[in-house]
Scaffold this active site. Sequence first.
Site, mmCIF file in Angstrom:
data_model
loop_
_atom_site.group_PDB
_atom_site.id
_atom_site.type_symbol
_atom_site.label_atom_id
_atom_site.label_comp_id
_atom_site.label_asym_id
_atom_site.label_seq_id
_atom_site.Cartn_x
_atom_site.Cartn_y
_atom_site.Cartn_z
ATOM 1 N N GLU A 140 68.897 7.429 2.402
ATOM 2 C CA GLU A 140 69.501 6.699 1.276
ATOM 3 C C GLU A 140 70.466 7.584 0.491
ATOM 4 O O GLU A 140 71.001 7.172 -0.530
ATOM 5 C CB GLU A 140 68.394 6.169 0.358
ATOM 6 C CG GLU A 140 67.856 4.794 0.761
ATOM 7 C CD GLU A 140 67.342 4.713 2.194
ATOM 8 O OE1 GLU A 140 66.387 5.424 2.517
ATOM 9 O OE2 GLU A 140 67.905 3.946 2.991
ATOM 10 N N ASN A 157 68.696 4.126 9.051
ATOM 11 C CA ASN A 157 69.905 3.341 8.789
ATOM 12 C C ASN A 157 71.152 4.211 8.757
ATOM 13 O O ASN A 157 71.099 5.375 8.370
ATOM 14 C CB ASN A 157 69.783 2.624 7.440
ATOM 15 C CG ASN A 157 69.580 3.598 6.288
ATOM 16 O OD1 ASN A 157 68.502 4.144 6.118
ATOM 17 N ND2 ASN A 157 70.607 3.852 5.513
ATOM 18 N N ASP A 217 69.623 -2.307 6.229
ATOM 19 C CA ASP A 217 68.651 -1.205 6.178
ATOM 20 C C ASP A 217 67.434 -1.492 7.045
ATOM 21 O O ASP A 217 66.298 -1.284 6.628
ATOM 22 C CB ASP A 217 68.202 -0.879 4.737
ATOM 23 C CG ASP A 217 67.317 0.368 4.702
ATOM 24 O OD1 ASP A 217 67.574 1.288 5.497
ATOM 25 O OD2 ASP A 217 66.366 0.402 3.910
HETATM 26 CA CA CA Z 1 66.533 3.350 5.092
#
Ligand code: CA
Length: 582
Positions: A199, A276, A318
């Site tokens: 993130e 992701n 995500d």
């Molecule tokens: Ca993630």
Amino acid sequence: MKGRVIRALSGAAAMALAVAAAPLLAEGPTDADLMNDAASTGDVLTYGMGPQAHRFSALNQINAGNVAKLVPAFAASLGGEKQRGQEAQPIVYDGTIYVTGSYSRLFAFDARTGEEKWQYDARLPDGIMPCCDVVNRGAAIYGDKIIFATLDARLVALNRLTGKVIWNKQIADYQAGYSATAAPMIVKGKVIYGNSGGEFGIVGAVEARDVETGELLWRRPTIEGHMGTLNGKDNGITGKTNATWQGDLWKTGGGATWLGGTYDPDTNLLFFGTGNPAPWNSHLRPGDNLYTSSTLAIDPDTGVIKWHFQTTPHDGWDFDGVNEFIPFDATINGKPMKLGAKADRNGYFFVLDRTNGKFLGAHKFVMQTTWADGFNPKTGRPNYNDANRPGAPGAAGAKGSSVFASPSFLGGKNWMPMAYSNDTGLFYIPSNDWGMDIWNEGIAYKKGAAYLGAGFTIKPIAEDHIGALRAMDPKTGKIVWEYKNKAPLWGGVLTTGGNLVFTGTPEGYLKAFDAKTGQELWKFQTGSGVVGSPVTWEQDGEQYVAVMSGWGGAVPLWGGEVAKSFKDINQGGALWVFKLPK
Ligand code: CA
Ligand code: CA
């Protein structure tokens, strides 16, 4: 004790004894012991209860006929004020249970009494950036060492008898958003592990270090364009620079390997999932964005990628791809095959040929997948529903059009490990049915700052449940049974030769189910939510089951409108151990 005896002797006698005693002090699990962990029922030496992480034990003293009588043997508190999510899987060896706790702590408890032998607390700096609670999922044991990762992106090896530090290595820069929460694995004398921070625009990698010294042996970044290393020398770029990423975006491309991996001795391959692509806003990064949201097969000797399979190309929700890839063997269309399976966050259960990554099938295991309608059997790519991709941001980064997508980004299944029964041939998947409103916004990379470019609200999609433990037949792709739970399931699964499946619930129960039918046979209230992974072993002729209790993890941090299903659950931090009455 041995050290004290040696110091009491004098001169040459002490030297001679010290030399003779050195191998004794290093005694403990070997490479062969770790590879044999699934078959050795008297210990639990690896995360996953074997390098293939089946989480299956052949033990059957506790079984579907008598599990209703299971009672606590003891409980052990992690104490302190640091009671957050307890996601660890215990390690059991030579009369000791090792568990990691929230805020990067490691405990050794007596496996017969629950008395604490020692505790190690990592000194965490201010400014660590874990995205999703201060959890840790477990340790690795080898020889005289017990090894775990810390939230400030370090790997620490302790003497397993004393808790004293043997080596302590920085694996990444926590000020750039890196952290570490997964259990390391040990293969052929190498500690192998991933990194967290998807993130924050970090770059995912898998690394191997010498278990004795902690020195780096090889490094394999997961994003195309980045150079790998082997023994201090360049060892080839990952993928082909700018093949599936435009411009410089690959330099902050994500793909964190935050859940660690599995190892298959049959093919000598490591399997690591990747997270992701960064940022979440997919309109800012055209292309497939390799090797994000994928499973990678890696050579444990060199760190070279042998094959890859991307479960969500150009991920815009995500969905990550980190979930564990579990090797198993089965006969498909009359042909015995070496297979592997992964229950992905995107709601599909993938079956691949693990020797080469060939796609064999993707089976929906959740109520709803709005983003795709199945997978193309030839290409293995999703049949995308383009209207379900959140819209591009408007001028000056204004919020783009919002969509309702399912599963939510917390996934049809998140980190919590599934189990595979060698008896029933079924996978037991701890899954969740939920969706989200998701929209995109403008974003620019800034070191150490969240790099999403998206906003979201998680919502339930069913009246009666969010969690669902599901038994999946990997040969047919059919759900054989399911158990529905009001709150989201967030703990790992164990299955045994006693025709049992164990898992915990946020409501505080450890539960046992009939492995063939899903009938609930036993439950015990542990006093806080269970988000750890249960294990079983045999000791002094009796079978034991252990699990960590302590509510937390990503759900209460990001829960959105589903929070009312768990708002009254109290925090905790305890190891619970069970057995049958004598
Ligand atoms: Ca993630
Ligand atoms: Ca074992």
